[in-house]
Enzyme design. Structure first.
Site, PDB file in Angstrom:
ATOM      1  N   GLU A  43      38.082 -83.641-107.426  1.00  0.00           N
ATOM      2  CA  GLU A  43      37.554 -82.823-106.116  1.00  0.00           C
ATOM      3  C   GLU A  43      37.994 -83.409-105.464  1.00  0.00           C
ATOM      4  OE1 GLU A  43      36.722 -78.086-104.809  1.00  0.00           O
ATOM      5  OE2 GLU A  43      35.298 -79.399-106.174  1.00  0.00           O
ATOM      6  N   CYS A 116      35.964 -74.578-110.057  1.00  0.00           N
ATOM      7  CA  CYS A 116      34.778 -75.366-109.883  1.00  0.00           C
ATOM      8  C   CYS A 116      33.358 -73.779-109.902  1.00  0.00           C
ATOM      9  CB  CYS A 116      35.099 -76.543-109.444  1.00  0.00           C
ATOM     10  SG  CYS A 116      32.959 -77.231-109.066  1.00  0.00           S
TER      11      CYS A 116
END
Length: 491
Positions: A43, A116
């Site tokens: 990410e 997340c």
């Protein structure tokens, strides 16, 4: 509903999951070597990415996205171009689109992290924080689907209630995404908690687009055949593997796991070949070693402070020397080629000198650019115009300044745009025989001018300062017996 079409399919695929500090180029390439069909990068936050510039790295044969401070934020190469998905963290549709447009020609797809649970992702409203804002999810994904030509996916976690999860994924499907990756745990659950295969299965049956099952490393996936078992248990189109691949990326190998030593050596080869930062290389190798970290080799790895030292731990010192020598020779050759091209294509009208700006040679806040601007104003010339370019090979800068219809530049390329412009200004000043403001030039008229300006400004500053301190609507006397403004003059 419009769905972006692409050669990249998310049906019946084994996929390397996005993992922070793990999903960098060496790990992605290694996973592909062992049989992964698609690889996701770690990410990367949109705010950092929008500041990056794209460079073609001819030495490494990569495409680098580089931050203003020179750090490579994302590196990719031709080998993975048709199978790498760029995952971003974003809570803003327009910013997400800007990042997607920046990278879309170098990747196979774009993914938005919506699962997340870590603070670094959620604190800005990203990651799992988006699960509580379906309108924003819809806005981000719809904007991306309409704005780029590559397929868009997202990765989510399940919600506390099944019906809420189903409702969310149906809204996501309507945005036109190519697939949905589902981590089969709630945002407060951790790897030791069982993965909810039944929820992933319900999602797979509720939507028509591919569902990618994730979260099976702890309960299911220990070897290649377990990937299929997890897929069957979830009825998903594909499987995304995270920690099992981090521990041993040969999990994607149909023939079975390779010895860890062999896997780590192959990883190191990619890390050296693509100039991976040693701290990232060490982190990934430590994840592979796991329980062996307390061995002699593990302790040596933990103590390593460079890529060369890491190579020596794994008896690959000779490989490091050979590879770095090849890369250095290639870099030198490319520099010579570029210099030859510069010499052949050089504008003969540009006046050149080998000059480098050193701010230690000048008074604080006084620069050659200031002197040149002052001279142009005095002589009634248009103000100087700077044209600055950056060289992709080493990301150095060169600036040409135009003054009174003449061009000047330094032949030395510099590490920043500001330094290159100052060097060009020095060349111009020296060719014109004008003082440039150095400390050894004696009295500095710009410093004297600034002092006079400061002295003239001081009474006004005192008035403003007094007004702020008094907190009233009028000015009180500044000096006993005198006042710059009457006590009755309101501000």
């Amino acid at each position: 509903m419009t769905v972006n079409t692409s050669a990249l399919s998310f049906k019946i695929k084994n996929i390397l999951a996005p993992m922070v500090r793990v999903g960098t180029l060496p790990m992605r390439l290694l996973a592909l070597d062992f049989g992964a069909d698609i690889v996701y990068c770690e990410e990367l936050i949109d705010i950092k990415m929008v500041q990056c510039k794209r460079f073609v790295n001819e030495v490494l044969e990569t495409v680098d996205f580089v931050a203003p401070n020179g750090r490579v934020v994302f590196r990719t190469c031709e080998r993975e171009r048709d199978c790498v998905v760029f995952q971003m963290g974003s809570a803003d549709a327009e910013r997400a689109l800007a990042v997607a447009k920046l990278v879309e020609n170098d990747v196979a797809g774009i993914d938005v992290n919506m699962g997340c649970p870590k603070e670094y992702s959620t604190k800005g409203g990203m990651g799992a924080a988006l699960l509580s804002d379906p309108d924003k999810i819809e806005s981000i994904l719809s904007t991306l689907v309409k704005g780029i030509c590559k397929p868009v996916t997202c990765k989510i976690r399940i919600l506390p209630l099944l019906e809420d999860t189903i409702h969310l994924v149906k809204r996501i499907e309507k945005t036109g995404v190519a697939a949905i990756a589902v981590h089969g745990r709630k945002k407060e659950e951790r790897p030791q908690h069982p993965v909810h295969c039944d929820v992933i299965k319900a999602i797979s049956e509720a939507v028509s687009i591919p569902v990618i099952a994730n979260g099976g490393s702890h309960d299911f996936i220990k070897e290649y055949t377990d990937i299929e078992a997890f897929q069957q248990a979830t009825a998903a189109s594909s499987v995304m593997v995270a920690r099992a691949a981090m521990w041993n990326p040969s999990i994607f190998r149909k023939e079975g796991l390779c010895p860890l030593k062999e896997v780590m050596q192959e990883y190191i080869k990619y890390a050296v070949r693509y100039d991976n930062h040693y701290t990232n290389t060490k982190y990934c190798l430590c994840q592979m070693l796991r329980e062996q970290l307390e061995t002699t080799q593990g302790r040596r790895l933990h103590a390593a402070q460079s890529t060369q030292e890491i190579c020596e731990v794994f008896e690959m010192g000779h490989f490091y020397e050979e590879t770095t020598a090849i890369l250095e020779a290639k870099k030198t050759s490319l520099k010579a080629k570029i210099q030859d091209e510069d010499d052949r294509m050089e504008d003969t009208d540009v006046i050149k000198m080998a000059i480098r700006f050193d701010k230690r040679e000048y008074p604080p806040q006084i620069t050659p650019k200031m002197y040149l601007l002052e001279w142009c104003r005095k002589e009634k010339h248009p103000q100087p115009v700077y044209e600055t370019v950056q060289r992709p090979l080493d990301r150095l800068f060169c600036s040409v300044v135009t003054v009174a219809e003449r061009k000047y530049r330094s032949t030395i390329w510099d590490k920043s745009k500001k330094l290159a412009e100052q060097a060009a200004a020095i060349v111009c000043l020296r060719m014109l025989g004008i003082p440039e403001g150095k400390l050894n030039e004696g009295e500095n008229h710009l410093i004297n001018k600034r002092k006079r300006e400061d002295q003239e400004l001081l009474p006004c500053l005192k008035i403003i300062y007094s007004f702020i301190l008094n907190g009233s609507g009028y000015i009180k006397p500044l000096i006993s017996g005198r006042t710059a403004i009457s006590n009755r003059d309101y501000v």
